[in-house]
Design a protein around this motif. Structure first.
Motif, PDB file in Angstrom:
ATOM      1  N   THR A   1       1.183  -1.226   0.064  1.00 55.26           N
ATOM      2  CA  THR A   1      -0.035   0.133  -0.145  1.00 55.26           C
ATOM      3  C   THR A   1       0.926   1.154  -0.152  1.00 55.26           C
ATOM      4  O   THR A   1       1.950   1.259   0.178  1.00 55.26           O
ATOM      5  CB  THR A   1      -0.976   0.293   1.254  1.00 55.26           C
ATOM      6  N   VAL A   2       0.314   2.615  -0.546  1.00 52.58           N
ATOM      7  CA  VAL A   2       0.959   3.517  -0.283  1.00 52.58           C
ATOM      8  C   VAL A   2       1.678   3.993   0.546  1.00 52.58           C
ATOM      9  O   VAL A   2       1.561   3.287   1.923  1.00 52.58           O
ATOM     10  CB  VAL A   2      -0.133   4.805  -0.748  1.00 52.58           C
ATOM     11  N   GLN A   3       3.010   4.569   0.807  1.00 54.83           N
ATOM     12  CA  GLN A   3       3.903   5.066   1.765  1.00 54.83           C
ATOM     13  C   GLN A   3       3.131   6.284   2.539  1.00 54.83           C
ATOM     14  O   GLN A   3       2.409   6.562   1.642  1.00 54.83           O
ATOM     15  CB  GLN A   3       4.998   4.828   1.754  1.00 54.83           C
ATOM     16  N   VAL A   4       3.819   6.673   3.670  1.00 53.78           N
ATOM     17  CA  VAL A   4       3.179   7.274   4.089  1.00 53.78           C
ATOM     18  C   VAL A   4       4.471   7.976   5.408  1.00 53.78           C
ATOM     19  O   VAL A   4       4.932   7.152   5.558  1.00 53.78           O
ATOM     20  CB  VAL A   4       2.051   6.667   5.583  1.00 53.78           C
ATOM     21  N   THR A   5       4.324   9.118   5.524  1.00 54.18           N
ATOM     22  CA  THR A   5       5.247   9.969   6.416  1.00 54.18           C
ATOM     23  C   THR A   5       5.829   8.492   7.639  1.00 54.18           C
ATOM     24  O   THR A   5       4.334   8.638   8.305  1.00 54.18           O
ATOM     25  CB  THR A   5       5.030  11.215   6.268  1.00 54.18           C
ATOM     26  N   PRO A   6       6.994   9.372   9.004  1.00 50.97           N
ATOM     27  CA  PRO A   6       7.074   8.770   9.905  1.00 50.97           C
ATOM     28  C   PRO A   6       5.983   9.213  10.681  1.00 50.97           C
ATOM     29  O   PRO A   6       5.406   9.141  11.807  1.00 50.97           O
ATOM     30  CB  PRO A   6       8.146   9.208  10.523  1.00 50.97           C
ATOM     31  N   GLU A   7       5.632  10.606  10.380  1.00 54.89           N
ATOM     32  CA  GLU A   7       4.710  11.430  11.200  1.00 54.89           C
ATOM     33  C   GLU A   7       3.121  11.098  11.351  1.00 54.89           C
ATOM     34  O   GLU A   7       2.111  10.872  12.106  1.00 54.89           O
ATOM     35  CB  GLU A   7       4.882  12.703  11.075  1.00 54.89           C
ATOM     36  N   TYR A   8       3.318  10.570  10.133  1.00 59.74           N
ATOM     37  CA  TYR A   8       1.278  10.384  10.012  1.00 59.74           C
ATOM     38  C   TYR A   8       1.607   9.225  10.320  1.00 59.74           C
ATOM     39  O   TYR A   8       0.568   8.695  11.210  1.00 59.74           O
ATOM     40  CB  TYR A   8       1.164   9.930   8.346  1.00 59.74           C
ATOM     41  N   LEU A   9       2.388   8.202  10.585  1.00 56.03           N
ATOM     42  CA  LEU A   9       2.522   6.746  11.355  1.00 56.03           C
ATOM     43  C   LEU A   9       1.755   6.700  12.849  1.00 56.03           C
ATOM     44  O   LEU A   9       1.204   6.342  12.976  1.00 56.03           O
ATOM     45  CB  LEU A   9       3.569   5.787  10.923  1.00 56.03           C
ATOM     46  N   LEU A  10       2.647   7.533  13.357  1.00 58.42           N
ATOM     47  CA  LEU A  10       2.860   7.776  14.760  1.00 58.42           C
ATOM     48  C   LEU A  10       1.189   8.781  14.985  1.00 58.42           C
ATOM     49  O   LEU A  10       1.029   7.867  16.121  1.00 58.42           O
ATOM     50  CB  LEU A  10       3.706   8.979  14.957  1.00 58.42           C
ATOM     51  N   SER A  11       0.895   9.344  13.663  1.00 57.15           N
ATOM     52  CA  SER A  11      -1.160   9.650  14.527  1.00 57.15           C
ATOM     53  C   SER A  11      -1.418   8.280  14.342  1.00 57.15           C
ATOM     54  O   SER A  11      -2.192   9.075  15.104  1.00 57.15           O
ATOM     55  CB  SER A  11      -0.673  10.958  13.478  1.00 57.15           C
ATOM     56  N   ALA A  12      -1.822   8.304  13.151  1.00 56.63           N
ATOM     57  CA  ALA A  12      -2.099   6.889  13.044  1.00 56.63           C
ATOM     58  C   ALA A  12      -2.813   6.110  14.380  1.00 56.63           C
ATOM     59  O   ALA A  12      -3.655   5.265  14.882  1.00 56.63           O
ATOM     60  CB  ALA A  12      -1.962   6.475  12.036  1.00 56.63           C
ATOM     61  N   TYR A  13      -1.753   6.105  14.537  1.00 63.74           N
ATOM     62  CA  TYR A  13      -0.775   4.924  16.204  1.00 63.74           C
ATOM     63  C   TYR A  13      -1.868   5.443  17.152  1.00 63.74           C
ATOM     64  O   TYR A  13      -2.183   4.387  17.747  1.00 63.74           O
ATOM     65  CB  TYR A  13       0.558   4.562  16.114  1.00 63.74           C
ATOM     66  N   ALA A  14      -1.194   6.819  17.485  1.00 62.73           N
ATOM     67  CA  ALA A  14      -1.609   6.706  18.740  1.00 62.73           C
ATOM     68  C   ALA A  14      -3.385   7.639  18.741  1.00 62.73           C
ATOM     69  O   ALA A  14      -4.463   6.856  19.532  1.00 62.73           O
ATOM     70  CB  ALA A  14      -1.436   8.670  18.607  1.00 62.73           C
ATOM     71  N   HIS A  15      -4.167   7.044  17.433  1.00 61.02           N
ATOM     72  CA  HIS A  15      -5.610   7.070  17.532  1.00 61.02           C
ATOM     73  C   HIS A  15      -5.982   5.939  17.383  1.00 61.02           C
ATOM     74  O   HIS A  15      -7.116   5.685  16.684  1.00 61.02           O
ATOM     75  CB  HIS A  15      -5.028   8.092  16.250  1.00 61.02           C
ATOM     76  N   GLY A  16      -5.054   4.692  17.365  1.00 61.67           N
ATOM     77  CA  GLY A  16      -5.542   3.338  17.948  1.00 61.67           C
ATOM     78  C   GLY A  16      -5.343   2.642  16.366  1.00 61.67           C
ATOM     79  O   GLY A  16      -5.951   1.523  17.008  1.00 61.67           O
ATOM     80  N   ARG A  17      -5.107   3.270  15.343  1.00 59.37           N
ATOM     81  CA  ARG A  17      -4.278   2.399  14.910  1.00 59.37           C
ATOM     82  C   ARG A  17      -3.326   1.275  14.692  1.00 59.37           C
ATOM     83  O   ARG A  17      -2.318   1.911  15.574  1.00 59.37           O
ATOM     84  CB  ARG A  17      -4.488   3.140  13.259  1.00 59.37           C
ATOM     85  N   MET A  18      -3.239  -0.556  15.107  1.00 55.37           N
ATOM     86  CA  MET A  18      -2.623  -0.936  15.051  1.00 55.37           C
ATOM     87  C   MET A  18      -1.701  -1.511  14.020  1.00 55.37           C
ATOM     88  O   MET A  18       0.042  -2.315  13.808  1.00 55.37           O
ATOM     89  CB  MET A  18      -2.764  -1.659  16.352  1.00 55.37           C
ATOM     90  N   ASP A  19      -2.118  -1.410  13.134  1.00 57.42           N
ATOM     91  CA  ASP A  19      -2.106  -2.709  12.006  1.00 57.42           C
ATOM     92  C   ASP A  19      -1.017  -1.533  10.943  1.00 57.42           C
ATOM     93  O   ASP A  19      -2.040  -0.583   9.967  1.00 57.42           O
ATOM     94  CB  ASP A  19      -2.958  -3.153  11.681  1.00 57.42           C
ATOM     95  N   PHE A  20      -0.281  -1.754  10.697  1.00 59.59           N
ATOM     96  CA  PHE A  20       0.543  -1.225   9.591  1.00 59.59           C
ATOM     97  C   PHE A  20       1.574  -2.124   8.583  1.00 59.59           C
ATOM     98  O   PHE A  20       2.451  -2.227   8.041  1.00 59.59           O
ATOM     99  CB  PHE A  20       1.630  -0.281   9.435  1.00 59.59           C
ATOM    100  N   SER A  21       0.794  -3.138   9.118  1.00 56.92           N
ATOM    101  CA  SER A  21       1.747  -4.447   7.896  1.00 56.92           C
ATOM    102  C   SER A  21       1.603  -4.472   5.828  1.00 56.92           C
ATOM    103  O   SER A  21       1.040  -3.395   5.632  1.00 56.92           O
ATOM    104  CB  SER A  21       0.278  -6.014   7.777  1.00 56.92           C
ATOM    105  N   GLN A  22       2.844  -5.162   5.582  1.00 57.53           N
ATOM    106  CA  GLN A  22       2.352  -5.256   3.824  1.00 57.53           C
ATOM    107  C   GLN A  22       2.945  -3.334   3.583  1.00 57.53           C
ATOM    108  O   GLN A  22       2.059  -3.020   2.023  1.00 57.53           O
ATOM    109  CB  GLN A  22       0.990  -5.767   2.936  1.00 57.53           C
ATOM    110  N   GLN A  23       3.261  -2.753   3.864  1.00 61.05           N
ATOM    111  CA  GLN A  23       3.953  -1.473   3.854  1.00 61.05           C
ATOM    112  C   GLN A  23       5.513  -1.214   3.692  1.00 61.05           C
ATOM    113  O   GLN A  23       6.397  -1.633   3.864  1.00 61.05           O
ATOM    114  CB  GLN A  23       2.984  -0.027   4.316  1.00 61.05           C
ATOM    115  N   VAL A  24       5.973  -0.072   3.349  1.00 61.52           N
ATOM    116  CA  VAL A  24       6.838   0.164   2.673  1.00 61.52           C
ATOM    117  C   VAL A  24       7.411   1.316   3.531  1.00 61.52           C
ATOM    118  O   VAL A  24       6.794   2.323   3.504  1.00 61.52           O
ATOM    119  CB  VAL A  24       7.634   0.698   1.439  1.00 61.52           C
TER     120      VAL A  24
END
Length: 500
Positions: free
Chosen positions: A357-380
């Motif tokens: 799936t499309v790449q995201v920034t580290p900041e986006y990932l950490l924000s998504a994690y803080a909002h409850g998203r745990m799964d970031f599988s199969q990404q770059v």
């Protein structure tokens, strides 16, 4: 005192004193397979029954789940075929290795009954959770989909279909709050279906589950389930979570069979569109894969922002002055709305060209994690910087994370199954109980990292730096240790530093 429970379905008084080995009512053996003792019935269906049991062969007699399948045919040829099919399907279930699916511990035939032994998961199912805590709001439903869909994607990758997804078959694990998918229909459905296809006059199981009414789509009830059938069931589960109603209790269009669920809930345009496609009665119009659902979930906020911009800035077209300015190649006017639309199209295009799936920034990932998203599988996430990040239990399964930085990060319980982490920097990171199964850790830097109880089974540790790392009780072989660099400060799996 924990009683013994007789597994004979015809026993009139199944409860027995734990010290006896044979049922005092019917005489049946109470120690199954010379190893398991049933103590309580916890479920019953057309295919058989489910019991809480203990494993007498292991220290502490740990709890387990005993699933009993009951063939009713006395025909020897039919029974033999049922046995062969059962063993084949049980071996398929045995291939499942996922932290959010109970592990199959054993399977066997005993006194003309078939048994599956699974690990016990403590927790409430989502049906119980809704009854106790009330219905889910939209953010909770999104979190549910974000967590459960990757688990289902894993099942589909093994060419398996669950066949009985519903709130009662999704537990929230008491230990860590994660969702666990239980009660696979593979064995009970496949045995029945294949026997029927062999034109036997009497099948091995006279009653069997092909799903639950309201949660199973038409093609599944017609004995033709496909991957998209599970997607429908996930959508129907969302309806229950938001309404506390079984889908069969929601009004239906008598001509098309479509559920008229929109009047029951209030959703954003994006999630409503996704749920509508998940619940399409015509399988040709339904999502065909989990990736399609995840992609639309990921892009829905952008589409909603686009619609908002269109409604609030609908007249922000280029003025004549701007059109004149746009004659020059460097001054081309693109409205904010147009830029957003272009970004969405580009994102969808990139997702279509890559299995990741499309790449995201580290900041986006950490924000998504803080909002409850745990799964970031199969990404770059190549060369991403997660230094000092606090992201325990995060899922980076099958990710590309070449030369990414995790110095001093807290990754306790994280899942890096089959991830490519070559050259990654885990210097002084907390990696306790992290899953590195089959991960590529070539030339990774683990100096001073805490790898206590980490699982490194099948991982490539060629030239990995384990100097000063804590490997106490880690799952790692001597061969892997020889491939890596260690020194006097390395604490080995036995909890000791080796003298050089």
């Amino acid at each position: 005192m924990i009683l013994s429970y007789c597994l004979n379905p015809n026993c009139s008084e199944p409860q027995n004193h734990p010290s006896v080995k044979n049922c005092q009512s019917c005489g049946s053996n109470l120690i199954l397979h010379n190893r398991y003792r049933s103590i309580k019935k916890i479920g019953k269906g057309g295919f058989g029954a489910t019991f809480l049991g203990v494993d007498l062969s292991l220290p502490g007699n740990p709890f387990c789940v005993i699933k009993q399948l009951r063939p009713t045919s006395n025909d020897p040829e039919t029974f033999q075929m049922a046995l062969e099919l059962f063993e084949r399907e049980a071996k398929t279930l045995g291939k499942i290795d996922h932290p959010q699916i109970p592990r199959l511990l054993d399977y066997f035939e005993d006194t003309k009954h078939f048994y599956l032994i699974q690990s016990l998961v403590k927790g409430k199912n989502l049906q119980q959770e809704v009854k106790q805590n009330g219905i889910f709001d939209e953010s909770q439903v999104k979190a549910f989909l974000t967590e459960i869909l990757p688990v289902l994607k894993y099942i589909h990758s093994l060419k398996m279909i669950h066949r009985d997804i519903k709130p009662a078959n999704i537990l929230r694990r008491e230990q860590d709050g994660k969702l666990v998918l239980i009660d696979f229909g593979a064995v009970k459905d496949q045995v029945q279906t294949q026997l029927t296809n062999q034109n036997y006059g009497q099948t091995a199981f006279t009653q069997f589950a092909v799903g639950t009414m309201g949660f199973a789509p038409p093609e599944q009830l017609a004995m033709r389930p496909i991957y998209a059938s599970d997607i429908y069931s996930i959508g129907a589960t969302c309806l229950y979570l938001m309404t506390a109603k079984s889908p069969k209790d929601i009004e239906m269009d008598e001509l098309t069979g479509e559920l008229l669920w929109e009047k029951e809930v209030r959703l954003s345009t994006g999630l409503g569109k996704i749920l509508r496609k998940m619940l399409e009665v015509d399988v040709r119009n339904r999502y065909q894969s989990i990736d399609e659902v995840l992609t639309d979930l990921d892009i829905a906020p952008y589409e909603e922002q686009l619609e908002k911009n269109l409604s609030t800035h609908g007249k922000t077209e280029p003025t004549p002055e701007k059109e004149k300015e746009s004659d020059g190649e460097d001054n081309t006017y693109i409205s904010p709305t147009s830029r957003l639309a272009i970004a969405i199209r580009a994102r969808k295009s990139r997702q279509g060209k890559s299995k990741y799936t499309v790449q995201v920034t580290p900041e986006y990932l950490l924000s998504a994690y803080a909002h409850g998203r745990m799964d970031f599988s199969q990404q770059v996430f190549n060369k991403f910087n997660f230094t000092q990040a606090n992201i325990p239990d995060i899922n980076f399964r099958n990710c590309k994370m070449i030369q990414s930085k995790f110095e001093e990060a807290n990754l306790t319980g994280a899942n890096f199954y089959s991830a490519n982490l070559s050259g990654a920097n885990f210097n002084k990171a907390n990696l306790r109980k992290v899953h590195f199964l089959k991960a590529n850790l070539q030339s990774a830097d683990f100096r001073g990292a805490d790898l206590e109880k980490a699982n490194l089974e099948g991982a490539n540790l060629t030239d990995a730096n384990l100097c000063g790392a804590n490997l106490t009780n880690a799952n790692i072989t001597e061969e892997q240790l020889q491939q890596a660099q260690t020194n006097w400060a390395t604490i080995f799996p036995d909890g000791k530093r080796h003298i050089w």
